[in-house]
Design an enzyme around this catalytic site. Structure first.
Site, mmCIF file in Angstrom:
data_model
loop_
_atom_site.group_PDB
_atom_site.id
_atom_site.type_symbol
_atom_site.label_atom_id
_atom_site.label_comp_id
_atom_site.label_asym_id
_atom_site.label_seq_id
_atom_site.Cartn_x
_atom_site.Cartn_y
_atom_site.Cartn_z
ATOM 1 N N HIS A 17 0.844 -1.202 0.000
ATOM 2 C CA HIS A 17 0.000 0.000 0.000
ATOM 3 C C HIS A 17 0.880 1.254 0.000
ATOM 4 O O HIS A 17 0.639 2.202 -0.752
ATOM 5 C CB HIS A 17 -0.859 0.072 1.267
ATOM 6 C CG HIS A 17 -1.910 -0.987 1.394
ATOM 7 N ND1 HIS A 17 -2.064 -1.756 2.517
ATOM 8 C CD2 HIS A 17 -2.886 -1.390 0.537
ATOM 9 C CE1 HIS A 17 -3.090 -2.578 2.369
ATOM 10 N NE2 HIS A 17 -3.602 -2.392 1.157
ATOM 11 N N LYS A 41 -17.724 -5.813 8.169
ATOM 12 C CA LYS A 41 -16.485 -6.572 8.341
ATOM 13 C C LYS A 41 -16.024 -6.494 9.790
ATOM 14 O O LYS A 41 -16.302 -5.523 10.484
ATOM 15 C CB LYS A 41 -15.391 -5.993 7.436
ATOM 16 C CG LYS A 41 -15.340 -6.616 6.056
ATOM 17 C CD LYS A 41 -14.031 -6.215 5.383
ATOM 18 C CE LYS A 41 -13.946 -6.714 3.958
ATOM 19 N NZ LYS A 41 -12.729 -6.211 3.289
ATOM 20 N N ARG A 90 -2.218 -6.230 -8.177
ATOM 21 C CA ARG A 90 -1.116 -7.161 -7.920
ATOM 22 C C ARG A 90 -1.050 -8.273 -8.958
ATOM 23 O O ARG A 90 -0.007 -8.600 -9.471
ATOM 24 C CB ARG A 90 -1.274 -7.794 -6.531
ATOM 25 C CG ARG A 90 -0.934 -6.864 -5.402
ATOM 26 C CD ARG A 90 -1.417 -7.411 -4.102
ATOM 27 N NE ARG A 90 -2.858 -7.643 -4.175
ATOM 28 C CZ ARG A 90 -3.632 -7.951 -3.159
ATOM 29 N NH1 ARG A 90 -3.101 -8.112 -1.967
ATOM 30 N NH2 ARG A 90 -4.915 -8.117 -3.303
ATOM 31 N N SER A 128 -2.934 -7.588 3.276
ATOM 32 C CA SER A 128 -3.182 -7.382 4.713
ATOM 33 C C SER A 128 -3.654 -8.685 5.350
ATOM 34 O O SER A 128 -3.266 -9.006 6.473
ATOM 35 C CB SER A 128 -4.269 -6.322 4.916
ATOM 36 O OG SER A 128 -3.866 -5.103 4.383
HETATM 37 O O1 PNS Z 1 -8.870 -2.679 0.791
HETATM 38 P P1 PNS Z 1 -10.163 -3.182 0.226
HETATM 39 O O2 PNS Z 1 -11.014 -3.805 1.300
HETATM 40 O O3 PNS Z 1 -9.968 -4.074 -0.968
HETATM 41 O O4 PNS Z 1 -10.924 -1.859 -0.311
HETATM 42 C C1 PNS Z 1 -12.185 -1.959 -0.881
HETATM 43 C C2 PNS Z 1 -12.841 -0.585 -1.022
HETATM 44 C C3 PNS Z 1 -12.838 0.168 0.297
HETATM 45 C C4 PNS Z 1 -12.127 0.221 -2.050
HETATM 46 C C5 PNS Z 1 -14.304 -0.855 -1.473
HETATM 47 O O5 PNS Z 1 -14.868 -1.832 -0.663
HETATM 48 C C6 PNS Z 1 -15.192 0.370 -1.453
HETATM 49 O O6 PNS Z 1 -15.010 1.304 -2.206
HETATM 50 N N1 PNS Z 1 -16.207 0.345 -0.558
HETATM 51 C C7 PNS Z 1 -17.153 1.425 -0.381
HETATM 52 C C8 PNS Z 1 -18.567 1.017 -0.857
HETATM 53 C C9 PNS Z 1 -18.694 1.286 -2.343
HETATM 54 O O7 PNS Z 1 -18.623 2.411 -2.786
HETATM 55 N N2 PNS Z 1 -18.857 0.217 -3.122
HETATM 56 C C10 PNS Z 1 -18.839 0.337 -4.580
HETATM 57 C C11 PNS Z 1 -20.180 0.294 -5.190
HETATM 58 S S1 PNS Z 1 -20.678 -1.338 -5.443
#
Ligand code: PNS
Length: 172
Positions: A17, A41, A90, A128
């Site tokens: 990150h 979560k 990745r 993570s």
């Molecule tokens: O580190 P992660 O958990 O892979 O990050 C995921 C993240 C935070 C980028 C994603 O879950 C997100 O944007 N969540 C907010 C809810 C949202 O806007 N969802 C997209 C529409 S379906």
């Protein structure tokens, strides 16, 4: 170029990150690292701890801010008057999910662009969840997370500081 948002759960932030944050901070005037508060979560670290670990890891870099958000990412971008999302990629296995998210976010707001930075190969295997697993099983991921995060992982998991992965495996 303008500001960009780098969203994620960051439970906890890893060197992968951090590498994406550093590289994107050279491309954009300002990067906002946006930490998701996700009630669905069960994170290892609280939102406050995740934010604090990121702040600690980016100390001294002037054009990076850390904030938290809940709900839709596009709403957070709207609030910040931002239109660019940064994501790290990745492997091919990330692609499906990221492709779907990028298209969905653009469907929700047609002004939004998602820009992908390829990981550095040395972090291609890093996540993570793997780091947490290592600590919960008594291992050590030094060098894969910032030093301060390493300390927090040890504290959270009750892991011994001297322990090195594999060293205490009992010989049968
Ligand atoms: O580190 P992660 O958990 O892979 O990050 C995921 C993240 C935070 C980028 C994603 O879950 C997100 O944007 N969540 C907010 C809810 C949202 O806007 N969802 C997209 C529409 S379906």
């Amino acid at each position: 170029m303008k500001q960009a948002i780098y969203p994620g759960s960051f439970d906890p932030i890893t060197m992968g990150h951090l590498n994406i944050i550093m590289r994107s901070s050279k491309i954009f005037e300002k990067i906002i690292v946006a930490v998701l508060r996700n009630p669905q979560k069960q994170p290892m670290f609280t939102l406050e701890e995740r934010v604090e670990m990121i702040r600690h890891s980016i100390e001294g870099i002037p054009n990076i801010e850390v904030e938290s958000f809940s709900g839709l990412l596009v709403k957070f971008l709207e609030q910040k008057k931002a239109s660019i999302i940064i994501k790290g990629l990745r492997a091919i296995s990330d692609f499906d999910f990221e492709f779907q998210m990028a298209l969905m976010n653009r469907k929700l707001d047609s002004e939004i662009e998602t820009i992908f930075l390829m990981t550095e190969d040395r972090y291609a295997f890093l996540s993570s969840s793997k780091v947490k697993e290592i600590y919960l099983l008594g291992g050590n991921a030094k060098g894969l997370v910032p030093d301060y995060v390493e300390l927090c992982l040890r504290k959270k998991s009750g892991n011994q500081p001297e322990f090195l992965a594999g060293q205490d495996v009992e010989k049968e």
